[in-house]
Design a protein around this motif. Structure first.
Motif, PDB file in Angstrom:
ATOM      1  N   GLU A   1     -20.681  12.719 -20.003  1.00 18.43           N
ATOM      2  CA  GLU A   1     -19.984  13.850 -20.620  1.00 18.43           C
ATOM      3  C   GLU A   1     -19.347  14.668 -19.503  1.00 18.43           C
ATOM      4  N   ARG A   2     -18.054  14.939 -19.612  1.00 13.86           N
ATOM      5  CA  ARG A   2     -17.344  15.688 -18.570  1.00 13.86           C
ATOM      6  C   ARG A   2     -17.229  17.163 -18.964  1.00 13.86           C
ATOM      7  N   ASN A   3     -17.534  18.040 -18.022  1.00 11.21           N
ATOM      8  CA  ASN A   3     -17.404  19.470 -18.270  1.00 11.21           C
ATOM      9  C   ASN A   3     -15.945  19.908 -18.262  1.00 11.21           C
ATOM     10  N   LEU A   4     -15.156  19.267 -17.390  1.00 13.42           N
ATOM     11  CA  LEU A   4     -13.741  19.609 -17.265  1.00 13.42           C
ATOM     12  C   LEU A   4     -12.904  18.432 -17.725  1.00 13.42           C
ATOM     13  N   GLN A   5     -12.055  18.675 -18.712  1.00 10.97           N
ATOM     14  CA  GLN A   5     -11.216  17.608 -19.243  1.00 10.97           C
ATOM     15  C   GLN A   5      -9.805  18.105 -19.471  1.00 10.97           C
ATOM     16  N   ASP A   6      -8.849  17.453 -18.808  1.00 13.56           N
ATOM     17  CA  ASP A   6      -7.442  17.720 -19.068  1.00 13.56           C
ATOM     18  C   ASP A   6      -6.950  16.779 -20.157  1.00 13.56           C
ATOM     19  N   LYS A   7      -5.748  16.993 -20.614  1.00 13.96           N
ATOM     20  CA  LYS A   7      -5.119  16.054 -21.540  1.00 13.96           C
ATOM     21  C   LYS A   7      -5.003  14.697 -20.840  1.00 13.96           C
ATOM     22  N   PRO A   8      -5.412  13.607 -21.497  1.00 12.42           N
ATOM     23  CA  PRO A   8      -5.377  12.300 -20.829  1.00 12.42           C
ATOM     24  C   PRO A   8      -3.972  11.921 -20.360  1.00 12.42           C
ATOM     25  N   LYS A   9      -3.894  11.403 -19.149  1.00 18.56           N
ATOM     26  CA  LYS A   9      -2.629  10.845 -18.661  1.00 18.56           C
ATOM     27  C   LYS A   9      -2.396   9.500 -19.348  1.00 18.56           C
TER      28      LYS A   9
ATOM     29  N   LEU B   1      -8.385   6.829 -15.266  1.00 20.00           N
ATOM     30  CA  LEU B   1      -9.538   7.710 -15.438  1.00 20.00           C
ATOM     31  C   LEU B   1     -10.749   7.157 -14.687  1.00 20.00           C
ATOM     32  N   ALA B   2     -10.914   5.842 -14.681  1.00 20.07           N
ATOM     33  CA  ALA B   2     -12.024   5.235 -13.932  1.00 20.07           C
ATOM     34  C   ALA B   2     -11.869   5.481 -12.436  1.00 20.07           C
ATOM     35  N   LEU B   3     -10.628   5.458 -11.959  1.00 22.57           N
ATOM     36  CA  LEU B   3     -10.385   5.679 -10.535  1.00 22.57           C
ATOM     37  C   LEU B   3     -10.793   7.081 -10.094  1.00 22.57           C
ATOM     38  N   THR B   4     -10.682   8.059 -10.987  1.00 14.94           N
ATOM     39  CA  THR B   4     -10.965   9.442 -10.603  1.00 14.94           C
ATOM     40  C   THR B   4     -12.334   9.943 -11.046  1.00 14.94           C
ATOM     41  N   GLU B   5     -12.913   9.334 -12.101  1.00 14.98           N
ATOM     42  CA  GLU B   5     -14.140   9.902 -12.668  1.00 14.98           C
ATOM     43  C   GLU B   5     -15.358   8.985 -12.645  1.00 14.98           C
ATOM     44  N   SER B   6     -15.172   7.711 -12.388  1.00 17.36           N
ATOM     45  CA  SER B   6     -16.318   6.799 -12.397  1.00 17.36           C
ATOM     46  C   SER B   6     -16.872   6.603 -10.992  1.00 17.36           C
ATOM     47  N   ASP B   7     -18.202   6.704 -10.847  1.00 17.44           N
ATOM     48  CA  ASP B   7     -18.842   6.443  -9.559  1.00 17.44           C
ATOM     49  C   ASP B   7     -18.970   4.949  -9.288  1.00 17.44           C
ATOM     50  N   CYS B   8     -18.935   4.148 -10.341  1.00 21.45           N
ATOM     51  CA  CYS B   8     -19.171   2.703 -10.208  1.00 21.45           C
ATOM     52  C   CYS B   8     -17.977   1.886 -10.698  1.00 21.45           C
ATOM     53  N   ALA B   9     -16.790   2.426 -10.553  1.00 22.56           N
ATOM     54  CA  ALA B   9     -15.596   1.723 -11.015  1.00 22.56           C
ATOM     55  C   ALA B   9     -15.362   0.467 -10.185  1.00 22.56           C
ATOM     56  N   GLU B  10     -15.026  -0.626 -10.878  1.00 16.45           N
ATOM     57  CA  GLU B  10     -14.757  -1.880 -10.194  1.00 16.45           C
ATOM     58  C   GLU B  10     -13.920  -2.762 -11.106  1.00 16.45           C
TER      59      GLU B  10
END
Length: 270
Positions: free
Chosen positions: A35-43, A61-70
């Protein structure tokens, strides 16, 4: 019968083509949703997804918000990450609920069992939620084309045509003789621009060229490049193949453009 759509679920980017629009987005996926506390309109390519009991981030979104993006790489696309890439593309960019699709598979694993595995995971009804929008996606038909070599169909004329498809996880070497696929001259190098430990373009071009020459290709052959590495590797590859050139148009979309051409024939009767 639904739309006809070509999708290249690449290891670096997923490409989509419906005969009108070419679209691509990052293939990276994160399964560590929170759950994200800060959310902008999705790009445009921000994907907060929920599918089959799992949830995560994908695309930018995975590039900026996921710790385990692959992005799962390798010689086959018969795996859940590739399935999700295809479904995300259909959810976001297909206007129809029902679709007939054609996707790609590296030459090395373009075999009946692998192709059937891909079809089984894609054909049927899927329910996917992206950025709060839940859609039902129905894949009526699915065919699997060979990556790289299929792009040779974009080259006019006959004779022997060689294609090098330089991707992030694999390099596909394809041969067509008078517009028919030639198996002996087609193979896969299971490494790519994103899997190199040393991103030396000259050294990588040498590896690609030596693989091709060992496979029976000749320096004087008509060689065409496509994929994300086509333009950056053109100059060093011309040391080995002097007449090599990039496929006309954007080489990144060569596979989906060829897939769509094939789809028009295989889906002609429904």
């Amino acid at each position: 019968m639904g739309d006809i759509v070509a999708i290249d679920a690449g290891n670096f980017e997923t490409k989509f083509y419906d005969g009108k629009r070419f679209i691509r987005f990052p293939s990276v996926i994160g399964y560590d949703w929170r759950e994200r506390n800060l959310q902008d309109k999705p790009k445009q390519f921000d994907f907060d997804w929920e599918y089959d009991g799992q949830r995560g981030f994908a695309g930018t979104l995975a590039l900026t918000e996921s710790d385990c993006a692959e992005s799962r790489k390798g010689e086959s696309k018969a795996h859940p990450d590739a399935q999700l890439r295809v479904l995300l593309a259909l959810h976001q960019f297909s206007s129809e609920t029902e679709n007939r699709i054609i996707v790609g598979q590296p030459i090395k694993t373009h075999k009946p069992a692998e192709k059937e595995a891909i079809k089984r995971m894609l054909i049927g009804r899927h329910e996917l939620k992206v950025n709060g929008e839940r859609r039902v996606i129905i894949v009526r038909r699915c065919e699997v084309a060979a990556e790289g070599v299929s792009s040779g169909l974009l080259i006019p004329g006959g004779g022997t045509v060689r294609v090098i498809d330089i991707g992030s996880g694999t390099v596909n070497f394809g041969t067509l003789i008078d517009r028919s696929f030639n198996d002996r001259g087609s193979f896969t190098l299971v490494t790519g621009l994103e899997t190199l430990k040393t991103p030396d373009r000259v050294a990588f071009a040498r590896q690609i060229a030596l693989k091709a020459l060992a496979g029976g290709w000749k320096a004087e052959d008509a060689v065409y490049l496509c994929g994300g590495g086509a333009e950056s590797l053109l100059k060093p590859l011309r040391v080995y193949f002097p007449t090599a050139q990039v496929i006309e148009g954007d080489p990144v979309y060569a596979n989906v453009k060829a897939f769509y051409l094939i789809a028009g024939k295989v889906f002609a009767n429904g």
